[in-house]
Every structure is written in C-alpha cells, then in structure tokens.
Motif scaffolding. Sequence first.
Motif, PDB file in Angstrom:
ATOM      1  N   GLY A  48      38.559  20.357  47.594  1.00  0.00           N
ATOM      2  CA  GLY A  48      37.735  21.435  48.115  1.00  0.00           C
ATOM      3  C   GLY A  48      36.458  21.512  47.308  1.00  0.00           C
ATOM      4  O   GLY A  48      36.208  20.695  46.418  1.00  0.00           O
ATOM      5  N   SER A  75      36.932  29.036  44.797  1.00  0.00           N
ATOM      6  CA  SER A  75      36.781  28.021  45.837  1.00  0.00           C
ATOM      7  C   SER A  75      35.932  28.552  46.983  1.00  0.00           C
ATOM      8  O   SER A  75      36.068  29.690  47.406  1.00  0.00           O
ATOM      9  CB  SER A  75      38.141  27.540  46.334  1.00  0.00           C
ATOM     10  OG  SER A  75      38.897  28.611  46.843  1.00  0.00           O
ATOM     11  N   LEU A  76      35.016  27.716  47.456  1.00  0.00           N
ATOM     12  CA  LEU A  76      34.197  28.011  48.628  1.00  0.00           C
ATOM     13  C   LEU A  76      34.814  27.358  49.862  1.00  0.00           C
ATOM     14  O   LEU A  76      34.755  27.889  50.960  1.00  0.00           O
ATOM     15  CB  LEU A  76      32.771  27.494  48.429  1.00  0.00           C
ATOM     16  CG  LEU A  76      32.015  28.060  47.228  1.00  0.00           C
ATOM     17  CD1 LEU A  76      30.685  27.356  47.056  1.00  0.00           C
ATOM     18  CD2 LEU A  76      31.828  29.558  47.366  1.00  0.00           C
ATOM     19  N   SER A  77      35.373  26.195  49.649  1.00  0.00           N
ATOM     20  CA  SER A  77      36.097  25.445  50.671  1.00  0.00           C
ATOM     21  C   SER A  77      37.435  25.078  50.041  1.00  0.00           C
ATOM     22  O   SER A  77      37.482  24.270  49.120  1.00  0.00           O
ATOM     23  CB  SER A  77      35.300  24.202  51.044  1.00  0.00           C
ATOM     24  OG  SER A  77      36.082  23.299  51.770  1.00  0.00           O
ATOM     25  N   ASP A  78      38.507  25.699  50.503  1.00  0.00           N
ATOM     26  CA  ASP A  78      39.811  25.545  49.857  1.00  0.00           C
ATOM     27  C   ASP A  78      40.356  24.123  49.988  1.00  0.00           C
ATOM     28  O   ASP A  78      40.383  23.566  51.085  1.00  0.00           O
ATOM     29  CB  ASP A  78      40.835  26.506  50.470  1.00  0.00           C
ATOM     30  CG  ASP A  78      40.478  27.966  50.265  1.00  0.00           C
ATOM     31  OD1 ASP A  78      39.636  28.242  49.395  1.00  0.00           O
ATOM     32  OD2 ASP A  78      41.041  28.814  50.971  1.00  0.00           O
ATOM     33  N   GLY A  86      45.780  25.564  52.893  1.00  0.00           N
ATOM     34  CA  GLY A  86      44.623  25.763  52.028  1.00  0.00           C
ATOM     35  C   GLY A  86      45.024  26.531  50.778  1.00  0.00           C
ATOM     36  O   GLY A  86      45.849  27.430  50.820  1.00  0.00           O
ATOM     37  N   SER A  88      43.581  28.855  47.914  1.00  0.00           N
ATOM     38  CA  SER A  88      42.463  29.674  47.465  1.00  0.00           C
ATOM     39  C   SER A  88      42.448  29.702  45.948  1.00  0.00           C
ATOM     40  O   SER A  88      43.372  30.220  45.317  1.00  0.00           O
ATOM     41  CB  SER A  88      42.591  31.098  48.013  1.00  0.00           C
ATOM     42  OG  SER A  88      41.562  31.905  47.495  1.00  0.00           O
TER      43      SER A  88
END
Length: 171
Positions: A48, A75-78, A86, A88
């Motif tokens: 991520g 995280s911005l994108s997991d 996903g 986090s």
Amino acid sequence: MKKMVAALSTLLLTSALASADSDNGLSGAYVGVGLAIEAVPKHADEYGVGLVLKGGMALPQLFEGLGAEVELTKSLSDPEDGAGHGVSILTLAGYVTYDITIPDSPFTVRPRAGIILPNLGDSESVNSRDFGFSLGIAGVYALNEQLNAYVDYTILGEYITNYTAGIELKF
C-alpha cells in the motif's frame, strides 16, 4: 485520534522551539513528511501507500550524533493481508537515532531503534502485540542548511515494513 495528533504536534513544536538557536545542519530540531510503500513481507506482491509524519531533535549534550525521533504513519492506500483484506495502518513510534555523518559530504546515515504502538488502525494488523520494537535506517542528504531529503527503511512490526522517501525541514 485528535488527542494523539494534538500531542504529536505539541511535541514537535516544543522540540522546534527548544532547538531554534541551532545553526549546525543536522543538530537541532526537524520535522518531516514522506510517502511510504507499505510492504507485507509474507506476501511479496501486496503493498500500500502511506503518509509518514515525523519530528526529531539532536541531543549532542548527551552524546555527539545522538537524537530522538517521533513518527506517525498512516496508510493512504491500504495494503492487503494476503487474504484479500485491506489492512488499515496507523502507528506511532518513538526512536533513538544516531547520525553518522560522512566526512566532506552532504550525506548522513541515520540508524534508529525504538518502541512502536503498531495497531492503532485495525486490530493486530501490523503486529500481534499492542506495542513492540521497531528498527530502521535512513540515508539523509542535506539539500541546503534548512532542508534534507531522506530515504528510509523501517520495520513497523511482524507484518508490515515501510520504504519511505521524503523531506525534512530543519530549525
């Protein structure tokens, strides 16, 4: 979350004010921001993107090269955990650092070791424990007297590692 961000901001501001009179490159306070690739070592193709905020301060009065650093990772994108879920990521860590300056060069190597609260996001997403130990190493390049560029590798926990690139503003 708001209390944690407020506490971190207060710590960074205090560090900056305490070292505002420093005129030596990496000695004194700094704040930094970076983007990280958050890798899942057990699943090489799962990663991520994260935001890393940090603040640090040199402690030459204790030992030349010694410092302290606080770091918040979100995280911005997991990344995925290998099962398609996903993860986090939200961590808070405190590190002891040691700056190794390369003579006649703008480069510094900064190993660090510390304690991390790894699971402030999803339960047990980064580590099976609620706190743990974290290790990392950074390469720092002094762009000018007030700005550094850095790359960093940090082990956040059992399940996640970060590869970060960013900038640091020195005070």
